[in-house]
Design an enzyme around this catalytic site. Structure first.
Site, mmCIF file in Angstrom:
data_model
loop_
_atom_site.group_PDB
_atom_site.id
_atom_site.type_symbol
_atom_site.label_atom_id
_atom_site.label_comp_id
_atom_site.label_asym_id
_atom_site.label_seq_id
_atom_site.Cartn_x
_atom_site.Cartn_y
_atom_site.Cartn_z
ATOM 1 N N PHE A 133 0.830 -1.209 0.000
ATOM 2 C CA PHE A 133 0.000 0.000 0.000
ATOM 3 C C PHE A 133 0.870 1.267 0.000
ATOM 4 C CE2 PHE A 133 -1.788 2.863 3.409
ATOM 5 C CZ PHE A 133 -2.473 3.689 2.531
ATOM 6 N N ILE A 134 1.705 1.444 1.018
ATOM 7 C CA ILE A 134 2.523 2.668 1.070
ATOM 8 C C ILE A 134 3.586 2.622 -0.027
ATOM 9 C CG2 ILE A 134 4.008 4.142 2.499
ATOM 10 C CD1 ILE A 134 2.638 2.972 4.987
ATOM 11 N N ASP B 282 9.402 -7.210 -3.877
ATOM 12 C CA ASP B 282 8.223 -7.559 -3.061
ATOM 13 C C ASP B 282 7.983 -9.062 -3.152
ATOM 14 O OD1 ASP B 282 5.665 -5.441 -2.188
ATOM 15 O OD2 ASP B 282 5.372 -7.603 -2.041
ATOM 16 N N GLY C 290 1.580 -7.495 -0.303
ATOM 17 C CA GLY C 290 1.588 -6.617 -1.476
ATOM 18 C C GLY C 290 0.781 -7.275 -2.602
ATOM 19 N N LEU D 218 10.457 -0.597 2.885
ATOM 20 C CA LEU D 218 9.074 -0.595 3.386
ATOM 21 C C LEU D 218 8.522 -2.003 3.530
ATOM 22 C CD1 LEU D 218 7.560 2.338 1.265
ATOM 23 C CD2 LEU D 218 8.593 2.450 3.496
ATOM 24 N N THR E 119 10.394 -11.594 9.353
ATOM 25 C CA THR E 119 10.409 -10.616 8.255
ATOM 26 C C THR E 119 10.862 -9.254 8.769
ATOM 27 O OG1 THR E 119 8.652 -11.757 7.082
ATOM 28 C CG2 THR E 119 8.942 -9.418 6.565
ATOM 29 N N ALA F 288 11.350 2.071 7.381
ATOM 30 C CA ALA F 288 9.992 2.343 7.873
ATOM 31 C C ALA F 288 9.807 1.746 9.254
ATOM 32 C CB ALA F 288 8.961 1.748 6.914
ATOM 33 N N TYR G 262 5.613 -6.930 17.514
ATOM 34 C CA TYR G 262 5.737 -6.040 16.354
ATOM 35 C C TYR G 262 6.438 -4.743 16.777
ATOM 36 C CZ TYR G 262 4.373 -2.999 12.482
ATOM 37 O OH TYR G 262 4.392 -2.114 11.428
ATOM 38 N N LYS H 242 10.159 -3.545 15.445
ATOM 39 C CA LYS H 242 10.362 -2.250 14.780
ATOM 40 C C LYS H 242 11.370 -1.398 15.571
ATOM 41 C CE LYS H 242 8.120 -2.305 10.946
ATOM 42 N NZ LYS H 242 8.850 -2.081 9.675
#
Ligand code: UDP
Length: 326
Positions: free
Chosen positions: A11-12, A32, A37, A76, A95, A117, A149, A153
């Site tokens: 999306f982004i 990707d 995606g 991203l 991931t 990101a 998560y 990050k």
């Protein structure tokens, strides 16, 4: 010049690809694995400057090959969506941890400027809104999957900053606050595509909890402009930036706006969190960015308010329906 966008079919990512094609003469490599995606996110592109490479960021060799061909990297690719992360904790963690390490390792070999990101989720359940980049984070226990998560990050951020500190990698981190807009899928529980689908189908809008929780919904076009500018601003390198609309909206208000703007007669219902995510689920109550640093560094201010966001989402969905019916 060649721009690499990992997660470029997401999306982004796909909006960033649009932005780079419009604003620069660069070739673009989309990397990707098409897990979340979708090739449909790139269908509108008719540009021989775009090359799509199917690959998984957990595979260090294919990441290295893509980074070697690039002059700038936007990382991203990630496992996203609260529902997705809660249901698939192992693959999500791998991931989000190994993927970022592979990208940064490869970029460090060539000194290639890199955007990483991150997410407002790293602030966890801190009650001290608005959140500034140097604020303390309040993260729940490891037995609550959601916080994996936030932790992954945060580890990505530490890694990016360490690469800047130790090997001078020109890297910048963006913490996204509820980025929304056309092409976002409702499959992973995101609220705006879910509510819009429900309203247009005449189904009840499912507000989780009492609906007083707030989020700062940010138009994806405002977000990708910030990402591009940050990456191309040397003084931003080695630093972390909130990327988000400062104005919060409660989920109850959001549901009412969606019903109004779609002209739907759908009801609004409230569903307990445990029914959706199981027991032990924790939810950040308020999430608002302080964007002083972003404004001072790149002169950024959001252009789209919530109504514009919702109108864009509703319009894009109607156009898609027309294409599918044709
Ligand atoms: N939410 C909701 N109904 C839905 C999906 C989400 O009420 O069908 C709520 C969710 O609990 C959260 C907010 O909307 O408070 C934003 O959820 P989303 O998953 O889009 O992003 P989050 O901020 O949780 O990462």
């Amino acid at each position: 010049m060649t721009t690499l966008v990992t997660g470029g079919a997401g999306f982004i990512g796909s909006h960033l690809v649009d932005y780079v094609l419009a604003e620069t003469a660069d070739d673009v490599i989309v990397f990707d694995d098409f897990s979340t995606g979708r090739s449909g996110n790139l269908d509108h592109l008719d540009d021989d400057r775009v090359q799509v490479r199917e690959g998984d960021v957990r595979d260090a060799e294919s990441v290295r090959a893509a980074v070697e061909d690039a002059t700038v990297v936007y990382h991203l690719a990630a496992a996203v969506g609260v529902q997705n992360v809660v249901e698939n904790p192992l693959s999500s963690l791998r991931t989000n941890l190994a993927g970022t390490e592979n990208v940064l390792d490869a970029a460090a070999e060539t000194g290639t400027p890199t955007f990483v990101a991150s997410s407002s989720e790293v602030y966890g359940k801190s009650p001290d809104v608005p959140f500034s980049e140097d604020d303390d984070r309040v993260i729940g226990p490891t037995s609550t999957t959601r916080w994996g998560y936030a932790t992954a990050k945060a580890a990505d951020e530490f890694l990016a900053l360490a690469y800047h500190e130790e090997v001078d990698l020109p890297v910048v981190v963006g913490r996204f606050f509820n980025i929304v807009g056309p092409r976002q899928s409702g499959r992973y529980g995101m609220v705006i595509p879910t509510f819009v689908e429900q309203a247009l189908a005449g189904d009840p809008l499912t507000v989780y909890g009492d609906g007083t929780q707030t989020r700062s919904f940010t138009h994806v076009e405002d977000a990708v402009r910030a990402v591009y500018e940050l990456t191309n601003t040397t003084s931003a390198h080695g630093d972390v930036f909130n990327v988000g609309e400062p104005e919060p909206t409660s989920i109850n208000d959001l549901a009412r706006r969606v019903v109004d703007l779609t002209g739907s007669d759908a009801e609004i219902t409230h569903v307990p969190f445990e029914e959706v995510y199981g027991p032990d689920f924790e939810e950040p109550d308020r999430r608002e960015p302080d964007v002083t640093k972003l404004r001072e560094t790149i002169g950024w201010a959001p252009e789209a308010d919530l109504d514009r966001i919702l109108r864009d989402v509703i319009e894009a969905r109607s156009e898609r329906e027309v294409r599918i019916d044709a």
